[in-house]
Design a protein around this motif. Structure first.
Motif, PDB file in Angstrom:
ATOM      1  N   ALA A  83       0.793  -1.232   0.000  1.00  0.00           N
ATOM      2  CA  ALA A  83       0.000   0.000   0.000  1.00  0.00           C
ATOM      3  C   ALA A  83       0.825   1.282   0.000  1.00  0.00           C
ATOM      4  O   ALA A  83       0.273   2.361  -0.255  1.00  0.00           O
ATOM      5  CB  ALA A  83      -0.927   0.006   1.218  1.00  0.00           C
ATOM      6  N   THR A  88      -5.626   5.423  -1.455  1.00  0.00           N
ATOM      7  CA  THR A  88      -6.588   4.530  -0.818  1.00  0.00           C
ATOM      8  C   THR A  88      -7.660   5.344  -0.104  1.00  0.00           C
ATOM      9  O   THR A  88      -7.493   6.536   0.142  1.00  0.00           O
ATOM     10  CB  THR A  88      -5.913   3.609   0.226  1.00  0.00           C
ATOM     11  N   ALA A 117       0.219   4.339   2.932  1.00  0.00           N
ATOM     12  CA  ALA A 117      -0.735   4.586   1.848  1.00  0.00           C
ATOM     13  C   ALA A 117      -1.087   6.068   1.820  1.00  0.00           C
ATOM     14  O   ALA A 117      -0.977   6.774   2.825  1.00  0.00           O
ATOM     15  CB  ALA A 117      -1.998   3.750   2.054  1.00  0.00           C
TER      16      ALA A 117
END
Length: 148
Positions: A83, A88, A117
């Motif tokens: 990630a 996200t 992320a």
């Protein structure tokens, strides 16, 4: 346009409904969207090659935060999803009558943050029936789309 993966865990179908609604809105904006059940998702490199990955889980339990069963298995291997630097966002359904209303959303958000992320939208927490939250879902999805 962006390549978006939506991974969800849903027991009653509410979080799946939200995932499908988000997907339809993003597809309508011209994005390539794939929707996947967390129970059928391999965590290894999950985020690789995607412009954005959205995660959704319902929350269970009153004494502690309990992620939806399928999502809990995926979450245990979150370190492998790759990630870091990936766009996200997190959504989920719950019941505000419980102590940890949408606590799964908080747990997933915090873990994504820890993994580096790029969180592009605030947490979306749906209380009860998602049919009563169409405007909230649309507004959140527009925010996600603007960040793609």
């Amino acid at each position: 346009m962006a390549d978006v993966l939506i991974v969800y865990g849903s027991t009653t179908g509410n979080t799946e409904t939200v995932a499908d609604n988000i997907a339809e809105i993003l597809k309508g904006s011209g994005h390539n969207v794939t929707v996947q059940d967390a129970g059928k998702t391999d965590p290894a490199g999950l985020c690789a090659g995607r412009d954005c990955v959205l995660f959704g889980s319902s929350t269970w339990g009153d004494d502690s935060i309990v992620l939806q069963d399928d999502f809990a298995v995926l979450f245990e291997a979150f370190d492998a999803i790759g990630a870091s630097g990936v766009k996200t966002a997190v959504f989920g359904c719950g019941d505000s009558g419980y102590t940890y209303f949408c606590g799964a959303v908080d747990s997933i958000y915090d873990k994504l943050e820890e993994l580096g992320a790029h969180l592009i939208a605030p947490k979306l927490k749906i209380d009860g029936d998602p049919a009563d939250a169409d405007d909230e879902i649309a507004s959140w999805t527009a925010e996600v789309a603007a960040a793609l």
